[in-house]
Write a protein that holds these residues in place. Structure first.
Motif, PDB file in Angstrom:
ATOM      1  N   GLU A   1      -6.694  -0.526   3.370  1.00  0.00           N
ATOM      2  CA  GLU A   1      -6.025  -1.785   3.720  1.00  0.00           C
ATOM      3  C   GLU A   1      -7.046  -2.875   4.045  1.00  0.00           C
TER       4      GLU A   1
ATOM      5  N   CYS B   1      -0.262  -6.606   3.818  1.00  0.00           N
ATOM      6  CA  CYS B   1       0.566  -5.837   2.891  1.00  0.00           C
ATOM      7  C   CYS B   1       1.592  -5.038   3.679  1.00  0.00           C
TER       8      CYS B   1
ATOM      9  N   ARG C   1      -6.544   5.469   4.926  1.00  0.00           N
ATOM     10  CA  ARG C   1      -5.521   4.431   4.736  1.00  0.00           C
ATOM     11  C   ARG C   1      -5.966   3.103   5.342  1.00  0.00           C
TER      12      ARG C   1
ATOM     13  N   ARG D   1       3.090  -1.347   4.183  1.00  0.00           N
ATOM     14  CA  ARG D   1       2.622   0.013   3.958  1.00  0.00           C
ATOM     15  C   ARG D   1       3.824   0.934   3.794  1.00  0.00           C
TER      16      ARG D   1
ATOM     17  N   LEU E   1       0.875  -1.168   0.000  1.00  0.00           N
ATOM     18  CA  LEU E   1       0.000   0.000   0.000  1.00  0.00           C
ATOM     19  C   LEU E   1       0.915   1.221   0.000  1.00  0.00           C
TER      20      LEU E   1
END
Length: 615
Positions: free
Chosen positions: A195, A203, A191, A205, A46
């Motif tokens: 996610e 993931c 954010r 970030r 991300l």
């Protein structure tokens, strides 16, 4: 281009070869290397990176290193076409697959996809998630899945697209294929929602700095919008491409008319125009030099134009997030650019009313009011503008950036404790339900029909502020509102009311300092500008202008935007270095192998001719 030689190298070395040979850059910036290594190795990412920070390279480089075709999910057809056009000009095998294609073109793209002849394929989320498309892709080697403008997945994002929510299913549909989601603006709430929606399997970030050091920020009270805007363009940006944002369609038409009357090449753009008129305006903005578009927020997200030299706001945006995204469309090439804004209290009232009349839930309206108040606080900031702007996104900044109006011309502060008490008392005694205009009428002792009808000429606060002009009281009420001592009524009608925090000032427990208005120098008409925001030093400007003219000539011959040939930053490097060989030209920033082969001789000839004439 064929990417087999690059893909056969070690993956880390291959990424750097792609960067140099395809894109013409020597090294990765900031978080790019970490993101690219993660995706090349099969991990999810991300990525939060500002506009102009190089987000596209984070998936374009891995797409040219990993085996298979990269699928790029993009929300706007115009943005897809612009990016594919630029990639093709680099020799990359890229295509779009969306509703704009004719049936025979669509079949050709699908054939290339199945033949393994594509490095990148840009698709819309609606098209990608169709069952027949997913079934077709099941037999195609997929290098990676990139989800651009990922804030569209969030209910809290400013461009919410519900179809983006379906993209979370891609993890099950394409197991083992790395996914990367990218956005330029997202607060912490957005954010987290991205996610949750897209990365149930986890993931990494990556959050790059949101600072855009090449952008100069300037905010001022709106006095005479036309004169202020024309003076700003004349002082800094004659001949430059820019975007002017307004809240309403009518305002866009009006402002575009002003600029045309001033001899500028300006066009309106808003959702009320016919589609063909919008297309023409966007096409001219992208493919010509020095065009100014006056637009609502309907314009910009699909524009991949790196040499926008200024973004101006004649009305207050809805939030810091919206302001940051819109101003981020300036200077994507890293060259000096301006974010300029004028505003007034009426903007706050108008935005509050729009919120009150919306169908948003009470909780969402409360959040949006908080965002608006944060923006108002930013506007009335007396110190460096970067700490509150970046702090909104969770990033600390020490201040003293040297590249905003407050750093370059620190505002003067004067004690305004007694006038502030007068203003607060007047708001209270008039019933905490009237707007700034009526409150000021009472303060300065103006006997309007409304003041007399309501009996407000008999209040103790009537005329107590007559020693100050209306502009003074407007500035003071605006700053009290920004400081939280005043609030507007939640129904959006603009009535001012006291916040509980005002009691300390009224009781004499608090002093109030007021920012004195800055004096902005005025100039003549825009076309007389000295262009202080030019991308090169004055001694290199004639060469830069000649190279720019050659670029436009080549772009028109090919039917592509000028920046597809070379960015302004690359032309500036040519003008300063004056290379005399192809090898030296190829060493410059932004000159990749394909562009050197395609344009090198033509630019070298122009540079040699300029050197000869100078000698």
């Amino acid at each position: 281009m064929s990417s087999e030689p690059i893909r056969s190298a070690g993956r880390s070395d291959a990424a750097r070869r792609v960067l140099r040979e395809v894109f013409g850059f020597e090294q990765f910036r900031g978080e790019q290397a970490g993101v690219i290594d993660t995706v090349i190795d099969g991990g999810n990412a991300l990525v939060l990176m500002p506009t102009g920070g190089g987000k596209s390279l984070c998936y374009q480089v891995p797409a040219l290193v990993r085996d298979g075709t990269a699928l790029i999910v993009s929300p706007l057809i115009a943005l897809m076409h612009d990016q594919v056009e630029a990639l093709k000009n680099l020799g990359v095998r890229a295509e779009v697959l969306n509703s704009s294609l004719a049936p025979d073109e669509r079949m050709r793209v699908l054939r290339d996809l199945h033949d393994g002849a594509l490095d990148l394929l840009y698709v819309a989320p609606e098209g990608l998630m169709q069952p027949h498309m997913l079934d077709r892709l099941a037999s195609v080697p997929i290098a990676l899945l990139a989800i651009d403008e990922a804030h569209c997945v969030s209910q809290w994002g400013h461009d919410f697209r519900p179809e983006y929510l379906a993209l979370g299913a891609l993890a099950e549909r394409f197991p083992g294929v790395p996914r990367i989601a990218l956005t330029a603006t997202a607060d912490l709430r957005t954010r987290d929602e991205i996610e949750r929606a897209l990365f149930a399997d986890g993931c990494r970030r990556f959050t790059a700095s949101f600072d855009r050091p090449n952008i100069h920020y300037q905010v001022a009270p709106r006095t005479n919008a036309r004169r202020q805007l024309v003076d700003f363009i004349g002082r800094e940006h004659a001949g430059d491409a820019g975007i002017v944002y307004c809240l309403s369609r009518r305002r866009c038409e009006q402002v575009a008319g002003w600029l045309v009357e001033e001899g500028l090449d300006a066009l309106p753009y808003h959702a009320g125009l016919e589609p063909e008129a919008r297309r023409r305006a966007q096409d001219r903005f992208i493919r010509e030099e020095g065009v100014i578009v006056v637009a609502t927020i309907a314009f910009g997200m699909g524009i991949d134009k790196p040499d926008v030299r200024f973004v101006a706001h004649l009305d207050l945006p809805r939030s810091i997030e919206a302001y940051y995204q819109e101003t981020g469309r300036a200077g994507r090439d890293g060259l000096p650019s301006n974010a300029w804004m004028v505003y007034g209290l009426d903007d706050v009232y108008r935005l509050r009313q729009m919120l009150a009349e919306s169908e948003l839930s009470d909780d969402r309206q409360r959040i949006e009011r908080q965002r608006l108040e944060a923006l108002l606080g930013y506007c009335e900031q007396v110190g460096c503008r970067r700490p509150p702007l970046l702090g909104y996104f969770g990033e600390a900044h020490p201040g003293d950036c040297g590249h905003c109006d407050n750093c370059q011309s620190p505002p003067k502060l004067g004690d305004a404790t007694e006038p502030a008490r007068m203003a607060l008392s007047c708001v209270y005694r008039t019933g905490q339900r009237f707007g700034a205009g009526h409150v000021i009428d009472v303060l300065v002792g103006r006997r309007t029909e409304r003041v007399e009808r309501l009996g407000h000429d008999r209040l103790s606060t009537f005329g107590i502020g007559e020693e100050h002009a209306r502009g003074y009281w407007q500035a003071l009420l605006r700053q009290l509102l920004a400081g939280g001592l005043l609030a507007t009524d939640p129904d959006g009608h603009g009535g001012l009311r006291l916040d509980p925090s005002a009691r300390a000032l009224l009781r004499g427990e608090l002093r109030w300092k007021m920012r004195e208005p800055a004096r902005v120098p005025k100039t003549g008409r825009a076309r007389t500008s000295s262009r202080s925001g030019a991308p090169v030093a004055p001694e290199h400007a004639p060469v830069f202008d000649q190279l720019r003219a050659l670029r436009l000539e080549l772009a028109r011959a090919e039917g592509v935007p000028p920046y597809v040939v070379f960015h302004d930053a690359t032309l500036a490097a040519m003008a300063e270095a004056r290379p005399q060989t192809l090898a030296a030209l190829g060493d410059l920033h932004g000159v990749g192998r394909h562009k050197l082969d395609k344009y090198g001789e033509k630019f070298l000839e122009r540079l040699q001719a300029l050197n000869a004439s100078a000698g």
